[in-house]
Design a protein around this motif. Structure first.
Motif, PDB file in Angstrom:
ATOM      1  N   ARG A  10     -19.418  29.520 -14.920  1.00 41.29           N
ATOM      2  CA  ARG A  10     -18.826  28.574 -13.989  1.00 41.29           C
ATOM      3  C   ARG A  10     -19.425  27.197 -14.242  1.00 41.29           C
ATOM      4  O   ARG A  10     -20.453  27.081 -14.891  1.00 41.29           O
ATOM      5  N   GLU A  15     -24.234  23.817  -6.296  1.00 35.24           N
ATOM      6  CA  GLU A  15     -23.912  24.934  -5.426  1.00 35.24           C
ATOM      7  C   GLU A  15     -23.765  26.231  -6.215  1.00 35.24           C
ATOM      8  O   GLU A  15     -24.189  27.299  -5.767  1.00 35.24           O
ATOM      9  N   HIS A  16     -23.171  26.136  -7.406  1.00 34.53           N
ATOM     10  CA  HIS A  16     -22.985  27.321  -8.237  1.00 34.53           C
ATOM     11  C   HIS A  16     -24.323  27.845  -8.763  1.00 34.53           C
ATOM     12  O   HIS A  16     -24.547  29.053  -8.840  1.00 34.53           O
ATOM     13  N   GLU A  19     -26.130  29.576  -5.909  1.00 32.59           N
ATOM     14  CA  GLU A  19     -25.531  30.892  -5.647  1.00 32.59           C
ATOM     15  C   GLU A  19     -25.894  31.886  -6.737  1.00 32.59           C
ATOM     16  O   GLU A  19     -26.175  33.059  -6.459  1.00 32.59           O
TER      17      GLU A  19
END
Length: 291
Positions: A10, A15-16, A19
């Motif tokens: 991704r 934020e990725h 996560e």
């Protein structure tokens, strides 16, 4: 299942990344409550990732030391001398004739047959190695450079040599433990508190053996040492970081309470016992966190 199947690629948005790191903890059945801190550099993206996950950030000591040394050498005289060193090294790197002449002069002067060393910008130790080698070969370098009208301006002056010697003397004590603190194959966090006590004059008497200004040193050498110490003191002075360093040293059998102020011991013991009890309550976390 392949890594790409577990964690599909991704965009590298903060934020990725945050996560994905949470997913790693779950995949490896690690208890998030037991995560003490995350060691990172100053990259804005990773700083934000740690903030998003509400993890404690531990500043990489090796990276901070590199920045502290750069801060300590923020002096026009040092800048000039280092720039001269780089130009001298470059003049020999790009000329096989000069390297040949240098080898001949080294034999004549009875100097070691060493090549010059090029600095790597991201490794402060390489700068010290470059300076060491230039000082070692100063007589040979001056003789070869002065024989060519184009390179004659690169011959180090006595002022340049004095500056380089001051930098060398200031940084030499830091060289021995830098690699140990930057290691990846063993625990290094508990080393930081003892070393910081060596370079924090206000915290421990051992500072006299490392970065404390010594009698007979030049004003520039003392200035570099003082600047490095003040920078590190400031960067590691915030309470969360200081408490974490105290805890790491206290639970390490090599150090225990040796480098911890006595007035902090009762609170520290209580904290360690509480955290140990908390971990025991989560001893079966891994078998319950994954369906």
């Amino acid at each position: 299942m392949s890594p790409d199947q577990l964690f599909p690629p991704r965009p590298h948005r903060r934020e990725h990344i945050a996560e994905a790191l949470q997913d790693v903890l779950t995949s490896w059945k690690l208890n998030p409550a037991a995560l003490v801190a995350v060691t990172i550099d100053n990259g804005a993206n990773v700083v934000k990732v740690v903030q998003l996950n509400k993890w404690q950030r531990m500043k990489c000591f090796g990276h901070r030391l590199h920045l502290a040394i750069g801060h300590g050498m923020d002096d026009a005289r040092v800048t000039r001398a280092i720039s001269l060193c780089k130009k001298v090294v470059s003049s020999f790197s790009y000329s096989w004739k000069k390297r040949r002449d240098l080898a001949e002069v080294q034999i004549q002067l009875g100097l070691p047959s060493h090549q010059l060393i090029t600095e790597t910008a991201t490794r402060w130790g390489s700068r010290l190695l470059m300076i060491d080698r230039v000082l070692e070969q100063e007589r040979a370098l001056s003789k070869v450079l002065s024989a060519d009208m184009k390179t004659r301006p690169l011959v180090p002056t006595w002022q340049d040599i004095e500056v380089l010697e001051a930098v060398q003397k200031a940084l030499k004590p830091l060289q021995d433990f830098t690699d140990a603190l930057s290691g990846e194959d063993y625990v290094t966090l508990s080393y930081v508190r003892p070393v910081l006590h060596l370079i924090r004059p206000v915290l421990h008497l051992l500072n006299k053996s490392l970065l404390a200004p010594a009698e007979g040193e030049s004003a520039l050498c003392k200035s570099i040492k003082t600047s490095i110490v003040e920078y590190l003191n400031n960067k590691f002075a915030d309470p969360p970081t200081s408490d974490l360093l105290d805890t790491a040293s206290f639970v390490d059998p090599r150090f225990k309470a040796k480098y911890i102020p006595s007035e902090k011991m009762d609170a520290l013991k209580h904290k360690v016992i509480s955290e140990a009890e908390s971990l025991l309550r989560y001893n079966d976390y891994g078998s319950n966190c994954v369906p």
